[in-house]
Design a protein around this motif. Sequence first.
Motif, PDB file in Angstrom:
ATOM      1  N   GLY A   1     -10.185  46.179  -0.897  1.00 26.74           N
ATOM      2  CA  GLY A   1     -11.625  46.010  -0.847  1.00 26.74           C
ATOM      3  C   GLY A   1     -11.501  46.263   0.677  1.00 26.74           C
ATOM      4  O   GLY A   1     -11.734  44.663   1.278  1.00 26.74           O
TER       5      GLY A   1
ATOM      6  N   THR B   1      -5.073  55.402   0.663  1.00 22.85           N
ATOM      7  CA  THR B   1      -5.825  54.527   1.401  1.00 22.85           C
ATOM      8  C   THR B   1      -7.756  56.015   1.571  1.00 22.85           C
ATOM      9  O   THR B   1      -6.959  57.170   1.654  1.00 22.85           O
ATOM     10  CB  THR B   1      -6.454  54.102   2.885  1.00 22.85           C
TER      11      THR B   1
ATOM     12  N   VAL C   1     -11.032  51.642   0.197  1.00 24.90           N
ATOM     13  CA  VAL C   1     -10.625  51.368  -0.618  1.00 24.90           C
ATOM     14  C   VAL C   1      -9.554  51.473  -0.303  1.00 24.90           C
ATOM     15  O   VAL C   1      -8.850  52.631   0.314  1.00 24.90           O
ATOM     16  CB  VAL C   1     -11.295  51.137  -1.883  1.00 24.90           C
TER      17      VAL C   1
END
Length: 609
Positions: free
Chosen positions: A603, A566, A579
């Motif tokens: 996302g 991440t 994201v």
Amino acid sequence: MNSGKRDECVAGSGRRRQVKAIRAVESTMGGRRPYVMCRLIVGGAPAFFSLALLVPSYAAAAESEEIAVLRRMLGELKTENRKLSERLSALEGAATPKRSAPRERAIAGATAAAPAATEVKPVRPAEASAAVLPAPDLTEAGAKRPLAARVNDLEIAWGAQENATRQIIADTLNKTGPKINNYLTLSGVVEGIASRTNNFNGPTQENLQLGTAELDFDIKLSDWLTGAVVLHFDSGTGAIFPTGNQPVVPNVPGTGVDRFTLDRTHILVGDLMQFPIAARFGVETLHFGTSTGVARLDTLSIGTPLTTEVFENRQTAGGLEFAWPTPPLRPLPAPVVVPKVNPLVVAPAVQQIARWMGYTPPPQRPFKPLPVTPPLEPPPFYGSVITYRGSDSIIPGRTRIDDYNATLGFRTSGHCGLPYDQLTTSLICPWTLDFHVDYDTSVFESRFLHASYLPFLPEIGRVPGVAASVKASLGPFAVVGEVNAALRSAQFIDGLGIPRNMTPMTWQASLAYQFDWNPWVTEIGAQGDFISLGYSGSKDMAGVLILQNGVPTRIGFVPQHRLFLTAGEWVMDGLKIAVEYSANWDYSTNVGGTGKLAHGAFGLIQLNF
């Protein structure tokens, strides 16, 4: 004398010869001479007349063109002067003593209060090089400057003063916070998620959904009496409590009904900073591992670790909390100016693109951050003993409250014996450590295990479990480790008549890094840019088979391994984007899995208020 007479004789002879020539011509033309002269006059008159008219017209055209240019320049000058006069009138009307006096008092008050604050960090080069707005030039040389330049300087100063006034008002409101009244504070979160994932048995799916919509009401009647009410958006399609219309097509679920439900609430009587014991009651997530019921506070990943997915248990419970030893009464720590962690990627890129497109941000007057009073160190030892009434699905016809949850923990922190302003490049200090062990009498009361194994719960009965977890921070790094497990096996016969013996167990480990870190950062990933790598695994969670419409169906399973990578950024106060890449490995076919690998991309945009 002789020369003069000679010149006269020569001139006279010349005139006589010219007269003789003219007479010779006249004798030759005879009576036609008047006719020829008339024709020459009549033919040349228009030409002479046109020439006489043309010369004045050219002069008049040139003169009129010059006059038009002068008139146009004069008109532009008048227009520019009129606009400058309007701008100057607006500035003079706005800059009144009534507006400047409160601002001067506010600045004087802030200057007087500044010595009370403890400056713990020198100004950074980036802060020192911040643009300083031009001060008005009131000298004689300044008065001789062009009017447009003087008006432009006044507009910049006026815009900065307006921004300063708005900032002062905002700071004044921030002192009260998001309070509805003296006892009630409102906060919340709205979260949107876009995803592209594939699972172990189906095609790749793309989805756009509302991840979270939550309203938090925090109540504080006094230091000894606090509470909270949290409302949560529910689409009505979950397995816990689905609602919706009847299916139009057989065997196809209907559409869920959107609703806000009570997610959690509690009442706390007591203050552990003043007394070692407090009473607590509410609908809450029980202490078991790192899960608190608030996913955005438990982990930096968008997805859910297997430890939380399998063992999170939310109940209506009540009991006692304790913390020891009680800190002695002492004055609050001196306020400190906490440096802000700045975004490094998305926000600067958006600002640069906006400038390329012609956007010019309004002038900003630099403000020093307000000093913040650090919280007192909590007691190192803490714990709780909570009781709740379990499900009738596990013990049919129960009449007593006989399920319990207990936790015992230790927390500490340090800064290597050095002042914070000497730790800006440290990779270890300051550091924090929080370790606790949890016990629950029935792990199959968790949301996932209860819903997935509902047909077999009477056979399984009560299965106790234990969890151990640690959270630590070392400079810009954050580390999380956790292990959750049942203490005995669950034995039952599945839907195909196959005897099952399972002991649910999960674990996780994660590492996070904070960019633009400074020693005053108290929580990694709560501001600026961060990255996180998380891994979680499971054991004996390959699932079981039941018959649905005569077809064997696999239920109650989670991946054997799950990996998260991440990256996120708080682009502005209260707004986070992130994201994530995820990978899930299923159990092998020997134990009932598919042996496949599933990938996913996510996302997130999250608004916190």
